[in-house]
Scaffold this motif. Structure first.
Motif, PDB file in Angstrom:
ATOM      1  N   CYS A 212       0.807  -1.224   0.000  1.00  0.00           N
ATOM      2  CA  CYS A 212       0.000   0.000   0.000  1.00  0.00           C
ATOM      3  C   CYS A 212       0.836   1.268   0.000  1.00  0.00           C
ATOM      4  CB  CYS A 212      -0.923   0.033   1.221  1.00  0.00           C
ATOM      5  SG  CYS A 212      -1.928  -1.441   1.466  1.00  0.00           S
TER       6      CYS A 212
ATOM      7  N   ASP B 130       4.856   3.465   0.432  1.00  0.00           N
ATOM      8  CA  ASP B 130       5.904   3.874  -0.494  1.00  0.00           C
ATOM      9  C   ASP B 130       7.121   2.970  -0.527  1.00  0.00           C
ATOM     10  OD1 ASP B 130       6.751   4.497   2.018  1.00  0.00           O
ATOM     11  OD2 ASP B 130       7.139   6.619   1.643  1.00  0.00           O
TER      12      ASP B 130
ATOM     13  N   SER C 111       1.229   0.314  -4.154  1.00  0.00           N
ATOM     14  CA  SER C 111       0.461   1.081  -5.122  1.00  0.00           C
ATOM     15  C   SER C 111      -1.004   0.716  -4.969  1.00  0.00           C
ATOM     16  CB  SER C 111       0.914   0.761  -6.549  1.00  0.00           C
ATOM     17  OG  SER C 111       0.010   1.280  -7.501  1.00  0.00           O
TER      18      SER C 111
ATOM     19  N   GLN D  82      -6.854   6.424  -6.202  1.00  0.00           N
ATOM     20  CA  GLN D  82      -6.884   6.287  -7.657  1.00  0.00           C
ATOM     21  C   GLN D  82      -7.769   7.341  -8.313  1.00  0.00           C
ATOM     22  OE1 GLN D  82      -7.507   1.737  -7.743  1.00  0.00           O
ATOM     23  NE2 GLN D  82      -6.322   2.159  -9.590  1.00  0.00           N
TER      24      GLN D  82
END
Length: 448
Positions: free
Chosen positions: A209, A211, A215, A294
């Protein structure tokens, strides 16, 4: 009341529960984390779940819904400096746990002649105006041993992180975190149940999820396959080996598989199923946040709080009985009032994370949703006023948690439930202590 000893694996509802039912009222491995003479050696890994052979690890109501939070005016005057809040009398009863004739068996590690621990000033600064309870610094010997064991597990058993993440794993101080949150755990082995699960959950959060390769794109598929490490796939003989092999293919699945094997060795079937359910809730929350990312949607404040009721710490305090070496019977755990207490505890502790990680998340690339950010956007407040309002939202949730727990303890004084409530309250306070004192990870904004 007779000494119940260890809680039974199966138990019917006591008469008080029938009356009550009728009339009743985490994140990020990116900044993660040795012995005590009387501690047993690190146990060998538990027997694997009955899976086909797999390759070696990859080497690379009864109650109304939570009422709407009252609208708060923008805060222009500086907030008062935080003062640790003394628990109300009803809450002190929960924090102190059951007492009196026949309750000694609820405290396998308590010495009756031991003085109450002092609470010295903790490292770090508490958030001014935050409603919290100070706790003693966790036992340093136990912290060291848990830290040693969790790192050995993460490095040698499951290869949870690459070498260049080592300083971040150490900085997470996972041993301090879990020892602070589970002060009634009878042994280090019991603390390790929670510690492995916490490490695995955070690895998945970062790798899927956040960094460290994460993603929102395709997250649902990754989460579903990882969840099968907790809730095993039942399929045909032809396809079972491919699934078993997949449990070794990345760090989150290796972590989930191994941590769950240790957990089910100590947990009852109902406790294991409870945990799987709460992890499904967590994964659903991840998916909601990913969908908003998104579409670049900033949710309404109530929508954000709904997401945070799922994407939150709930799987951690809900296993407090397993870590404590007893069981809250499933029929008690399922009571709506118990579920409300657990939900409020998870919600309050998760907003603590939003508040302490605020500056850290602001420095990360892109828009990172947290409660102050959402309040600022949706209620047209300055960053400072939105943060101060988020503190008040947390305080409302904390008081609701305390009131609900106190009412439940008074209405249904079952010994295993009282001990469970005490464990959840300890988790809430230990979680705040870790956030406040982990200056490696967190610093406060300059709003006071």
């Amino acid at each position: 009341m007779p000494d119940p000893g260890p809680s039974p694996r199966q138990s019917g509802l006591p008469a008080a529960a029938v009356h009550f039912a009728t009339h009743g009222h985490g994140r990020g491995i990116e900044a993660f984390g040795g012995g005590r003479p009387d501690l047993p050696p690190t146990p060998a890994p538990p027997p694997a779940l009955p899976l086909p052979s797999a390759p070696a690890p990859f080497s690379a109501p009864a109650l109304p819904a939570l009422p709407a939070l009252p609208a708060l005016p923008a805060m222009s005057a500086p907030a008062e400096v935080a003062v640790p809040t003394a628990p109300a009398p009803a809450l002190r009863r929960i924090l102190g746990g059951p007492s009196g004739l026949g309750t000694a068996g609820l405290y396998p590690t308590r010495r009756e002649d031991a003085p109450a621990p002092s609470v010295p000033a903790a490292a770090g600064n508490p958030i001014p105006g935050l409603h919290y309870h100070p706790v003693p610094e966790p036992d340093p010997v136990r912290v060291e041993e848990v830290g040693r064991r969790i790192k050995a597990w993460a490095v040698d058993e499951v290869e949870l992180f690459p070498p260049d993440w080592e300083d971040q794993f150490d900085g997470f101080s996972l041993g301090r975190y879990m020892v602070a949150c589970h002060p009634d755990a009878p042994t280090v082995d019991h603390v390790m149940i929670a510690t492995r699960l916490m490490a695995a959950e955070n690895a998945l959060d970062d790798c899927y999820c956040e960094d460290h390769g994460g993603s929102p794109v395709g997250l649902g598929g990754r989460l579903l396959l990882a969840h099968t490490a907790l809730d095993p796939l039942h399929t045909t003989a032809e396809y079972q080996p491919a699934w078993a092999e997949s449990l070794h293919c990345d760090a989150p699945r290796r972590g989930y598989r191994s941590a769950m094997e240790y957990f089910v060795r100590e947990a009852s079937p109902s406790q294991a199923d409870r945990y799987r359910h709460d992890m499904a809730r967590l994964h659903l929350g991840y998916l909601a946040e990913a969908a908003w990312a998104q579409t670049e949607y900033v949710p309404q404040v109530w929508e954000y709080l709904a997401m945070r009721q799922f994407n939150n710490f709930r799987p951690c305090p809900t296993i407090t009985d397993t870590v404590g070496g007893y069981e809250l019977p499933a029929d008690l755990h399922a009571q709506p009032a118990v579920q409300r207490v657990i939900a409020l505890a998870g919600n309050a502790t998760t907003i603590v994370n939003d508040l302490y990680s605020y500056t850290k998340e602001l420095s990360a690339p892109g828009l990172h949703l947290n409660l102050p950010v959402v309040i600022a956007e949706r209620e047209d407040l300055s960053a400072r006023d939105a943060y101060l309002k988020a503190v008040e939202v947390h305080n409302d949730l904390m008081r609701s948690f305390e009131d609900a727990a106190a009412d439940l303890a008074a209405a249904l004084p079952d010994p295993s439930l009282l001990r469970f409530l005490r464990g959840v309250a300890a988790w809430v306070d230990g979680n705040h202590h870790w956030h406040q004192t982990n200056t490696y990870r967190y610093s406060l904004p300059d709003f006071w």
